[in-house]
Scaffold this motif. Structure first.
Motif, PDB file in Angstrom:
ATOM      1  N   ARG A  32       0.828  -1.204   0.000  1.00  8.27           N
ATOM      2  CA  ARG A  32       0.000   0.000   0.000  1.00  8.27           C
ATOM      3  C   ARG A  32       0.863   1.254   0.000  1.00  8.27           C
ATOM      4  O   ARG A  32       0.585   2.219  -0.724  1.00  8.27           O
ATOM      5  CB  ARG A  32      -0.935  -0.022   1.215  1.00  8.27           C
ATOM      6  N   SER A  33       1.935   1.267   0.781  1.00  8.21           N
ATOM      7  CA  SER A  33       2.825   2.438   0.808  1.00  8.21           C
ATOM      8  C   SER A  33       3.460   2.683  -0.550  1.00  8.21           C
ATOM      9  O   SER A  33       3.536   3.823  -1.024  1.00  8.21           O
ATOM     10  CB  SER A  33       3.914   2.228   1.869  1.00  8.21           C
ATOM     11  N   VAL A  34       3.904   1.606  -1.184  1.00  7.53           N
ATOM     12  CA  VAL A  34       4.553   1.732  -2.499  1.00  7.53           C
ATOM     13  C   VAL A  34       3.552   2.191  -3.554  1.00  7.53           C
ATOM     14  O   VAL A  34       3.838   3.096  -4.347  1.00  7.53           O
ATOM     15  CB  VAL A  34       5.196   0.390  -2.907  1.00  7.53           C
ATOM     16  N   THR A  35       2.354   1.577  -3.564  1.00  3.90           N
ATOM     17  CA  THR A  35       1.379   1.947  -4.588  1.00  3.90           C
ATOM     18  C   THR A  35       0.917   3.390  -4.423  1.00  3.90           C
ATOM     19  O   THR A  35       0.686   4.089  -5.420  1.00  3.90           O
ATOM     20  CB  THR A  35       0.162   1.007  -4.557  1.00  3.90           C
ATOM     21  N   ALA A  36       0.806   3.857  -3.182  1.00  2.00           N
ATOM     22  CA  ALA A  36       0.395   5.243  -2.952  1.00  2.00           C
ATOM     23  C   ALA A  36       1.395   6.214  -3.578  1.00  2.00           C
ATOM     24  O   ALA A  36       1.018   7.177  -4.262  1.00  2.00           O
ATOM     25  CB  ALA A  36       0.262   5.517  -1.459  1.00  2.00           C
ATOM     26  N   VAL A  37       2.677   5.951  -3.374  1.00  2.00           N
ATOM     27  CA  VAL A  37       3.712   6.825  -3.929  1.00  2.00           C
ATOM     28  C   VAL A  37       3.723   6.758  -5.458  1.00  2.00           C
ATOM     29  O   VAL A  37       3.855   7.782  -6.141  1.00  2.00           O
ATOM     30  CB  VAL A  37       5.100   6.432  -3.363  1.00  2.00           C
ATOM     31  N   MET A  38       3.567   5.549  -6.000  1.00  2.00           N
ATOM     32  CA  MET A  38       3.591   5.395  -7.462  1.00  2.00           C
ATOM     33  C   MET A  38       2.403   6.103  -8.122  1.00  2.00           C
ATOM     34  O   MET A  38       2.552   6.728  -9.176  1.00  2.00           O
ATOM     35  CB  MET A  38       3.590   3.915  -7.839  1.00  2.00           C
ATOM     36  N   HIS A  39       1.230   6.030  -7.511  1.00  2.00           N
ATOM     37  CA  HIS A  39       0.064   6.703  -8.086  1.00  2.00           C
ATOM     38  C   HIS A  39       0.208   8.226  -7.977  1.00  2.00           C
ATOM     39  O   HIS A  39      -0.235   8.955  -8.867  1.00  2.00           O
ATOM     40  CB  HIS A  39      -1.214   6.227  -7.402  1.00  2.00           C
ATOM     41  N   GLU A  40       0.817   8.684  -6.909  1.00  2.00           N
ATOM     42  CA  GLU A  40       1.084  10.118  -6.788  1.00  2.00           C
ATOM     43  C   GLU A  40       2.005  10.574  -7.920  1.00  2.00           C
ATOM     44  O   GLU A  40       1.776  11.611  -8.564  1.00  2.00           O
ATOM     45  CB  GLU A  40       1.723  10.407  -5.428  1.00  2.00           C
ATOM     46  N   LEU A  41       3.043   9.806  -8.178  1.00  2.00           N
ATOM     47  CA  LEU A  41       3.972  10.140  -9.257  1.00  2.00           C
ATOM     48  C   LEU A  41       3.282  10.080 -10.612  1.00  2.00           C
ATOM     49  O   LEU A  41       3.527  10.928 -11.488  1.00  2.00           O
ATOM     50  CB  LEU A  41       5.158   9.174  -9.229  1.00  2.00           C
ATOM     51  N   ALA A  42       2.394   9.098 -10.791  1.00  2.00           N
ATOM     52  CA  ALA A  42       1.669   8.974 -12.061  1.00  2.00           C
ATOM     53  C   ALA A  42       0.868  10.238 -12.352  1.00  2.00           C
ATOM     54  O   ALA A  42       0.837  10.714 -13.492  1.00  2.00           O
ATOM     55  CB  ALA A  42       0.752   7.762 -12.023  1.00  2.00           C
ATOM     56  N   VAL A  43       0.221  10.794 -11.343  1.00  2.00           N
ATOM     57  CA  VAL A  43      -0.553  12.026 -11.527  1.00  2.00           C
ATOM     58  C   VAL A  43       0.365  13.164 -11.973  1.00  2.00           C
ATOM     59  O   VAL A  43       0.057  13.897 -12.918  1.00  2.00           O
ATOM     60  CB  VAL A  43      -1.287  12.408 -10.232  1.00  2.00           C
ATOM     61  N   ARG A  44       1.491  13.324 -11.288  1.00  5.60           N
ATOM     62  CA  ARG A  44       2.404  14.423 -11.612  1.00  5.60           C
ATOM     63  C   ARG A  44       2.911  14.317 -13.052  1.00  5.60           C
ATOM     64  O   ARG A  44       3.058  15.333 -13.739  1.00  5.60           O
ATOM     65  CB  ARG A  44       3.588  14.419 -10.633  1.00  5.60           C
ATOM     66  N   GLU A  45       3.175  13.093 -13.502  1.00  2.92           N
ATOM     67  CA  GLU A  45       3.724  12.928 -14.845  1.00  2.92           C
ATOM     68  C   GLU A  45       2.650  12.958 -15.926  1.00  2.92           C
ATOM     69  O   GLU A  45       2.919  13.336 -17.063  1.00  2.92           O
ATOM     70  CB  GLU A  45       4.512  11.608 -14.915  1.00  2.92           C
ATOM     71  N   ALA A  46       1.424  12.553 -15.574  1.00  3.59           N
ATOM     72  CA  ALA A  46       0.356  12.488 -16.576  1.00  3.59           C
ATOM     73  C   ALA A  46      -0.328  13.828 -16.801  1.00  3.59           C
ATOM     74  O   ALA A  46      -0.763  14.124 -17.926  1.00  3.59           O
ATOM     75  CB  ALA A  46      -0.694  11.455 -16.152  1.00  3.59           C
ATOM     76  N   LEU A  47      -0.423  14.628 -15.754  1.00  6.67           N
ATOM     77  CA  LEU A  47      -1.300  15.798 -15.806  1.00  6.67           C
ATOM     78  C   LEU A  47      -0.975  16.804 -16.909  1.00  6.67           C
ATOM     79  O   LEU A  47      -1.905  17.324 -17.547  1.00  6.67           O
ATOM     80  CB  LEU A  47      -1.319  16.496 -14.445  1.00  6.67           C
ATOM     81  N   PRO A  48       0.293  17.089 -17.187  1.00  3.80           N
ATOM     82  CA  PRO A  48       0.560  18.107 -18.217  1.00  3.80           C
ATOM     83  C   PRO A  48      -0.074  17.802 -19.577  1.00  3.80           C
ATOM     84  O   PRO A  48      -0.380  18.729 -20.336  1.00  3.80           O
ATOM     85  CB  PRO A  48       2.098  18.112 -18.308  1.00  3.80           C
ATOM     86  N   ASN A  49      -0.279  16.514 -19.866  1.00  2.00           N
ATOM     87  CA  ASN A  49      -0.820  16.148 -21.182  1.00  2.00           C
ATOM     88  C   ASN A  49      -2.151  15.416 -21.092  1.00  2.00           C
ATOM     89  O   ASN A  49      -2.574  14.780 -22.062  1.00  2.00           O
ATOM     90  CB  ASN A  49       0.198  15.266 -21.923  1.00  2.00           C
ATOM     91  N   LEU A  50      -2.836  15.517 -19.954  1.00  6.00           N
ATOM     92  CA  LEU A  50      -4.085  14.791 -19.773  1.00  6.00           C
ATOM     93  C   LEU A  50      -5.182  15.406 -20.642  1.00  6.00           C
ATOM     94  O   LEU A  50      -5.402  16.618 -20.633  1.00  6.00           O
ATOM     95  CB  LEU A  50      -4.500  14.835 -18.298  1.00  6.00           C
ATOM     96  N   SER A  51      -5.882  14.561 -21.380  1.00  3.45           N
ATOM     97  CA  SER A  51      -6.892  15.043 -22.320  1.00  3.45           C
ATOM     98  C   SER A  51      -8.281  15.056 -21.695  1.00  3.45           C
ATOM     99  O   SER A  51      -8.520  14.442 -20.647  1.00  3.45           O
ATOM    100  CB  SER A  51      -6.912  14.142 -23.560  1.00  3.45           C
ATOM    101  N   GLY A  52      -9.199  15.725 -22.366  1.00  2.00           N
ATOM    102  CA  GLY A  52     -10.586  15.731 -21.924  1.00  2.00           C
ATOM    103  C   GLY A  52     -11.189  14.337 -21.957  1.00  2.00           C
ATOM    104  O   GLY A  52     -11.992  13.968 -21.084  1.00  2.00           O
ATOM    105  N   ALA A  53     -10.805  13.540 -22.947  1.00  2.00           N
ATOM    106  CA  ALA A  53     -11.315  12.168 -23.044  1.00  2.00           C
ATOM    107  C   ALA A  53     -10.862  11.339 -21.852  1.00  2.00           C
ATOM    108  O   ALA A  53     -11.620  10.498 -21.337  1.00  2.00           O
ATOM    109  CB  ALA A  53     -10.841  11.522 -24.338  1.00  2.00           C
ATOM    110  N   GLU A  54      -9.651  11.567 -21.402  1.00  2.00           N
ATOM    111  CA  GLU A  54      -9.141  10.822 -20.240  1.00  2.00           C
ATOM    112  C   GLU A  54      -9.844  11.259 -18.957  1.00  2.00           C
ATOM    113  O   GLU A  54     -10.152  10.425 -18.087  1.00  2.00           O
ATOM    114  CB  GLU A  54      -7.630  11.008 -20.142  1.00  2.00           C
ATOM    115  N   LEU A  55     -10.142  12.532 -18.840  1.00  2.00           N
ATOM    116  CA  LEU A  55     -10.927  13.001 -17.691  1.00  2.00           C
ATOM    117  C   LEU A  55     -12.326  12.382 -17.704  1.00  2.00           C
ATOM    118  O   LEU A  55     -12.851  11.979 -16.660  1.00  2.00           O
ATOM    119  CB  LEU A  55     -11.021  14.523 -17.701  1.00  2.00           C
ATOM    120  N   ASP A  56     -12.913  12.288 -18.891  1.00  2.00           N
ATOM    121  CA  ASP A  56     -14.231  11.654 -19.017  1.00  2.00           C
ATOM    122  C   ASP A  56     -14.163  10.183 -18.620  1.00  2.00           C
ATOM    123  O   ASP A  56     -15.091   9.647 -17.992  1.00  2.00           O
ATOM    124  CB  ASP A  56     -14.755  11.786 -20.441  1.00  2.00           C
ATOM    125  N   ALA A  57     -13.070   9.513 -18.983  1.00  2.00           N
ATOM    126  CA  ALA A  57     -12.906   8.104 -18.608  1.00  2.00           C
ATOM    127  C   ALA A  57     -12.811   7.953 -17.095  1.00  2.00           C
ATOM    128  O   ALA A  57     -13.339   6.987 -16.518  1.00  2.00           O
ATOM    129  CB  ALA A  57     -11.660   7.526 -19.283  1.00  2.00           C
TER     130      ALA A  57
END
Length: 238
Positions: A89-114
């Motif tokens: 759980r500790s590892v997955t929490a950190v990895m998902h936090e990092l995923a948000v930081r790396e994904a957000l600059p290019n996140l599309s409207g379609a992905e938000l809808d998903a």
């Protein structure tokens, strides 16, 4: 529960990855119970593949902590280990936090809808007390950001540790007390839509941290964690 008796679950034309995922999923959802012995012949018949992909799958599952092997004696589904689940759980929490930081600059409207669609399914599954559907929808929700970040190393880490966490969730808890997660997901979506990477990352980590109390609840007499006396139980952080 014994290995299912159906034949040919995995097409012979598919790769060894399918055998790995089929056995992994059967362990995670409890079809193959903690402590259950795994026989190559039974698995080969169930999956409809040769021994080679089955043995390769079992080797990978041992590395992930889901299978234990004593050469020449037995291969079995690993007993539940609450401490390992806490670490996952500790590892997955950190990895998902990092995923948000790396994904957000290019996140599309379609992905938000998903993400919105997955959260709607998540809320519906919780209303129906459908644990499996809720976990699947939760995985889909967070999976949008994991895919969007396009970080293969991050995805490999989650591939290894998420099943350990999900397995304990499914086996220890008859229902999810996670209705607050619906609102947390909505908040993550709002922050992502606003382009607030720091806020969305913090909200995502906080969402995964809500699992901590579940993993630190001492097991009861009928808890599956008591299937093996060597199963580690949490004694607080540290």
């Amino acid at each position: 529960m014994p290995v299912p008796r159906g034949r040919g679950l995995v097409s012979r034309s598919l790769l060894r990855e399918d055998a790995y995922r089929a056995i992994r999923d059967a362990i995670v959802d409890g079809t193959l119970a903690p402590g259950e012995r795994l026989n190559d012949t039974d698995l080969v018949e169930w999956l409809g593949v040769s021994r080679t992909p089955v043995r390769e799958a079992l080797a990978r599952l041992e590395q992930a902590g889901l299978v234990q092997t004593k050469p020449g004696r037995y291969t079995m589904v690993s007993p539940l280990d609450v401490r390992a689940a806490r670490n996952a759980r500790s590892v997955t929490a950190v990895m998902h936090e990092l995923a948000v930081r790396e994904a957000l600059p290019n996140l599309s409207g379609a992905e938000l809808d998903a993400m919105r669609e997955a959260n709607t399914r998540f809320a519906d599954a919780l209303r129906r007390d459908d644990v499996d559907a809720a976990i699947a929808a939760d995985d889909d929700f967070h999976g949008v950001l994991v895919t969007a970040c396009a970080n293969g190393a991050l995805q490999d880490v989650l591939e290894r540790y998420t099943p350990v966490l999900r397995r304990l969730e499914r086996l220890r808890f008859a229902s999810l007390s996670g209705r607050e997660s619906v609102a947390q997901h909505d908040r993550i979506i709002q922050l992502c839509a606003a382009g607030d990477a720091a806020g969305a990352a913090a909200a995502t980590r906080a969402n995964w941290e809500t699992l901590a109390p579940l993993l630190e609840t001492p097991p009861t007499d009928d808890d599956p964690a008591r299937l093996d006396p060597t199963v580690a139980t949490p004694a607080g952080d540290g």
